[in-house]
Design a protein around this motif. Structure first.
Motif, mmCIF file in Angstrom:
data_model
loop_
_atom_site.group_PDB
_atom_site.id
_atom_site.type_symbol
_atom_site.label_atom_id
_atom_site.label_comp_id
_atom_site.label_asym_id
_atom_site.label_seq_id
_atom_site.Cartn_x
_atom_site.Cartn_y
_atom_site.Cartn_z
ATOM 1 N N THR A 182 19.958 15.412 -0.444
ATOM 2 C CA THR A 182 18.571 15.807 -0.686
ATOM 3 C C THR A 182 17.651 15.204 0.368
ATOM 4 N N ILE A 183 16.555 15.896 0.612
ATOM 5 C CA ILE A 183 15.482 15.427 1.487
ATOM 6 C C ILE A 183 14.182 15.700 0.741
ATOM 7 N N SER A 184 13.290 14.707 0.708
ATOM 8 C CA SER A 184 12.012 14.847 0.008
ATOM 9 C C SER A 184 10.869 14.478 0.940
ATOM 10 N N THR A 185 9.798 15.247 0.889
ATOM 11 C CA THR A 185 8.597 14.975 1.671
ATOM 12 C C THR A 185 7.434 15.734 1.054
ATOM 13 N N GLU A 186 6.237 15.549 1.591
ATOM 14 C CA GLU A 186 5.068 16.269 1.079
ATOM 15 C C GLU A 186 4.721 17.490 1.923
ATOM 16 N N THR A 187 5.053 17.473 3.213
ATOM 17 C CA THR A 187 4.788 18.621 4.080
ATOM 18 C C THR A 187 5.995 18.858 4.980
ATOM 19 N N LEU A 188 6.254 20.116 5.269
ATOM 20 C CA LEU A 188 7.364 20.478 6.160
ATOM 21 C C LEU A 188 7.002 21.777 6.859
ATOM 22 N N THR A 189 7.200 21.815 8.163
ATOM 23 C CA THR A 189 7.010 23.043 8.932
ATOM 24 C C THR A 189 8.372 23.472 9.431
ATOM 25 N N LEU A 190 8.702 24.742 9.229
ATOM 26 C CA LEU A 190 10.034 25.247 9.533
ATOM 27 C C LEU A 190 9.927 26.522 10.364
ATOM 28 N N ASP A 191 10.659 26.555 11.486
ATOM 29 C CA ASP A 191 10.790 27.776 12.274
ATOM 30 C C ASP A 191 11.966 28.542 11.674
ATOM 31 N N LEU A 192 11.685 29.662 11.038
ATOM 32 C CA LEU A 192 12.725 30.403 10.317
ATOM 33 C C LEU A 192 13.775 30.997 11.249
ATOM 34 N N THR A 193 13.424 31.242 12.497
ATOM 35 C CA THR A 193 14.366 31.828 13.436
ATOM 36 C C THR A 193 15.365 30.798 13.957
ATOM 37 N N SER A 194 14.868 29.669 14.413
ATOM 38 C CA SER A 194 15.746 28.651 15.020
ATOM 39 C C SER A 194 16.219 27.600 14.020
ATOM 40 N N GLN A 195 15.608 27.527 12.840
ATOM 41 C CA GLN A 195 15.864 26.520 11.806
ATOM 42 C C GLN A 195 15.423 25.123 12.236
ATOM 43 N N ASP A 196 14.563 25.028 13.270
ATOM 44 C CA ASP A 196 13.953 23.746 13.633
ATOM 45 C C ASP A 196 12.915 23.408 12.573
ATOM 46 N N PHE A 197 12.777 22.109 12.265
ATOM 47 C CA PHE A 197 11.783 21.686 11.296
ATOM 48 C C PHE A 197 11.138 20.391 11.762
ATOM 49 N N TRP A 198 9.955 20.086 11.234
ATOM 50 C CA TRP A 198 9.295 18.825 11.500
ATOM 51 C C TRP A 198 8.375 18.514 10.325
ATOM 52 N N SER A 199 8.189 17.204 10.127
ATOM 53 C CA SER A 199 7.338 16.721 9.050
ATOM 54 C C SER A 199 6.600 15.492 9.541
ATOM 55 N N ASP A 200 5.278 15.459 9.348
ATOM 56 C CA ASP A 200 4.468 14.313 9.730
ATOM 57 C C ASP A 200 4.088 13.473 8.516
#
Length: 191
Positions: free
Chosen positions: A129-147
């Motif tokens: 599992t991974i938990s956070t409050e915000t996540l941005t995900l590129d649906l094409t490349s599956q890259d993600f980032w969270s600040d």
């Protein structure tokens, strides 16, 4: 006879005015194109599920939401209580990502907010599992980032950090900020 002429004249004037009015209302007006309102959605839906496929015809991801609204002027789709599934090789559900709210921008950037929970659905995976409050995900490349603060739990370990970026497909993740980890060697050695 003058009364009959007067009544005919009045009737002729009323008929002319009525004809002019009806022509102006129905035929003389130009069709107007109404500009989409940025504050109101162009369309909305409830209990919506959509599946996206890659160029080879394999399932890439599937998203389900209790409601969505599309704003054409903003170019955004807003999801309430979205759940996103990604697929490994188009067959097996690999990741399940849920949040309170999400915004789809530029057709492939999904910004998820509020109780973002990510579950790895493959039994052999070390990350559970991974938990956070915000996540941005590129649906094409599956890259993600969270600040925002992020917590990762897996088989025999627990890690937290201030920020993260990575890729769901390659299982690579860079953690930055204050990174703290806890390992349980008894569980790791039994694997």
């Amino acid at each position: 006879m003058t009364f009959q002429r007067f009544a005919t004249l009045v009737l002729l004037i009323v008929a002319s005015w009525l004809g002019y009015y009806l022509y102006g209302v129905h035929y003389a007006q130009q069709d107007e194109q109404i500009e989409p309102d940025a504050e109101k959605p162009l369309f909305a839906g409830e209990n919506v599920k959509s599946t996206s496929y890659d160029t080879a015809g394999k399932r890439s991801y599937s998203i389900k939401s209790t409601s969505l609204e599309y704003y054409s002027k903003l170019g955004e789709t807003h999801f309430n209580e979205p759940v996103l599934w990604t697929f490994k090789d188009g067959d097996d559900e690999e990741w399940r990502i849920s949040a309170n709210f999400a915004v789809l921008k530029d057709k492939n950037i999904l910004e998820m907010k509020g109780r973002v929970r990510i579950f790895n659905l493959l039994p052999e995976s070390s990350i559970k599992t991974i938990s956070t409050e915000t996540l941005t995900l590129d649906l094409t490349s599956q890259d993600f980032w969270s600040d925002s603060d992020i917590e990762i739990t897996g088989e025999g370990f627990q890690t937290s950090a201030k920020r993260a970026k990575g890729n769901f497909g390659s299982y690579k993740m860079d953690l930055t900020g204050t990174v703290k980890s806890r390992y349980e060697p008894n569980i790791l050695s039994s694997l």
